[in-house]
Design a protein around this motif. Sequence first.
Motif, mmCIF file in Angstrom:
data_model
loop_
_atom_site.group_PDB
_atom_site.id
_atom_site.type_symbol
_atom_site.label_atom_id
_atom_site.label_comp_id
_atom_site.label_asym_id
_atom_site.label_seq_id
_atom_site.Cartn_x
_atom_site.Cartn_y
_atom_site.Cartn_z
ATOM 1 N N HIS A 240 14.844 -1.070 5.891
ATOM 2 C CA HIS A 240 13.516 -1.503 5.674
ATOM 3 C C HIS A 240 13.209 -2.694 6.449
ATOM 4 C CE1 HIS A 240 9.752 -2.304 3.585
ATOM 5 N NE2 HIS A 240 9.730 -1.206 3.122
ATOM 6 N N GLY A 277 -1.338 2.055 -0.170
ATOM 7 C CA GLY A 277 -0.131 2.472 0.216
ATOM 8 C C GLY A 277 1.003 1.731 0.358
ATOM 9 N N CYS A 278 1.614 1.287 1.501
ATOM 10 C CA CYS A 278 2.757 0.566 1.464
ATOM 11 C C CYS A 278 2.273 -1.121 1.125
ATOM 12 C CB CYS A 278 3.688 0.483 2.732
ATOM 13 S SG CYS A 278 5.030 -0.634 2.807
ATOM 14 N N ARG A 281 2.919 -3.372 4.383
ATOM 15 C CA ARG A 281 2.256 -2.942 5.699
ATOM 16 C C ARG A 281 1.505 -4.087 6.111
ATOM 17 N NH1 ARG A 281 -3.326 -2.104 5.347
ATOM 18 N NH2 ARG A 281 -4.200 -1.540 3.377
ATOM 19 N N CYS A 284 3.927 -6.008 8.137
ATOM 20 C CA CYS A 284 4.822 -5.289 8.843
ATOM 21 C C CYS A 284 4.666 -5.221 10.270
ATOM 22 C CB CYS A 284 5.138 -4.005 8.077
ATOM 23 S SG CYS A 284 6.418 -2.965 8.766
ATOM 24 N N ALA A 287 3.983 -1.250 11.098
ATOM 25 C CA ALA A 287 2.991 -0.574 10.298
ATOM 26 C C ALA A 287 2.283 0.801 11.068
ATOM 27 C CB ALA A 287 1.971 -1.360 9.828
ATOM 28 N N CYS A 291 0.830 4.275 6.516
ATOM 29 C CA CYS A 291 1.377 3.301 5.572
ATOM 30 C C CYS A 291 -0.058 2.743 4.844
ATOM 31 C CB CYS A 291 1.714 2.100 6.448
ATOM 32 S SG CYS A 291 3.367 2.382 7.373
ATOM 33 N N LYS A 295 1.599 5.730 -0.413
ATOM 34 C CA LYS A 295 2.717 4.776 -1.055
ATOM 35 C C LYS A 295 3.953 5.708 -0.425
ATOM 36 C CE LYS A 295 4.721 3.373 -5.111
ATOM 37 N NZ LYS A 295 4.765 3.356 -6.624
ATOM 38 N N PRO A 296 4.846 4.838 0.137
ATOM 39 C CA PRO A 296 6.298 5.626 0.603
ATOM 40 C C PRO A 296 7.174 5.634 -0.765
ATOM 41 C CG PRO A 296 6.083 3.228 1.405
ATOM 42 C CD PRO A 296 4.905 3.501 0.799
ATOM 43 N N CYS A 309 10.105 3.898 3.081
ATOM 44 C CA CYS A 309 9.288 3.445 4.277
ATOM 45 C C CYS A 309 9.166 4.744 5.039
ATOM 46 C CB CYS A 309 10.261 2.374 5.014
ATOM 47 S SG CYS A 309 9.571 2.080 6.656
ATOM 48 N N HIS A 310 7.835 4.719 5.544
ATOM 49 C CA HIS A 310 7.474 6.023 6.247
ATOM 50 C C HIS A 310 8.312 6.454 7.476
ATOM 51 C CE1 HIS A 310 4.377 7.012 3.298
ATOM 52 N NE2 HIS A 310 3.720 5.942 3.626
#
Length: 316
Positions: A240, A277-278, A281, A284, A287, A291, A295-296, A309-310
């Motif tokens: 990650h 979502g994440c 992101r 990140c 991203a 994202c 939500k992953p 994580c996508h």
Amino acid sequence: MEPLLRVSDVSKRFKVRGGHVSAVDDVSFYVQAGDTVGIVGESGSGKSTLARLVLRLIEPDTGEVVFDGKNVAEARGAGLKELRRGMQMVFQDPYSSVNPRMPIGGNIGFPMKVQGFGKREIRDRTADLLDQVGLHPNHASYYPHQLSGGQLQRVNIARALTMEPKLVVCDEPLSALDKSIQAQVLNLLRDLRERLGLTYLFISHDLNVVEYFSDHVLVVYLGHVVESCPAKDLYREPLHPYTKVLLSAIPSVDPDTRTEAQALGGEPPSPLDPPSGCRFRTRCPLAMDICAREKPALREAATGHSVACHLFEERV
């Protein structure tokens, strides 16, 4: 084997002025008997809230905690009293964890008094516990202000062992201590695990300590578990982006080695209004559009190594 502790889809929100804070969101993991599971993450990521949910110091909004085959939320009366004997906690601050008006023997013996032990049994057991944690039985007559921080943390560990628990939850037990004392207390915890067959849930922001002490590691960000794997895999091949940033920030002990920490971009999101979502992101560097939308899920990207994580969903 049935795990000693199983946490399934546990969530907890706190009502605050202006809305709600989601401290823990759909967290699931398990701890096998005799293992140590480390939980790492920044301050405010929900680590301590998760520890209190496990011990039922606070009630979860959703999900369940099963300890030694029993649903913690369903325990009542004598059943709850028996359940609490099996899991204890070592708190972060050794000074605020004890009663300053009570001698050390009284602080250690109080759980036994609550459980109905006799005075002689409490006195003998207290002396034995002080010896186990590297203190002298005479320390039972001392008051907390007469001991150092390292000695007080040993007292807190002794108190956690009074009921011969199966699970000990350590909520950053080293962060208030000097480095040299940290090593002593950490080695004590490790020695007690081997001698008494203890199981630990170990919370820390020090990744070096977690690598040394833990069998399995959970990385938590804003109430979500973003990575879960054996400790050796986390440091050998983190997946990650958040984990990679945390690891890059560990200072090197080699004076000739210069560390290049990856700086997190953006401002930390407010827990009152977390990103869609994440949740990572907004900070990140990798991203993607998805994202922000989805939500992953925490999925296995390699054997025994799960990541939310996508970037890794095509491996599933």
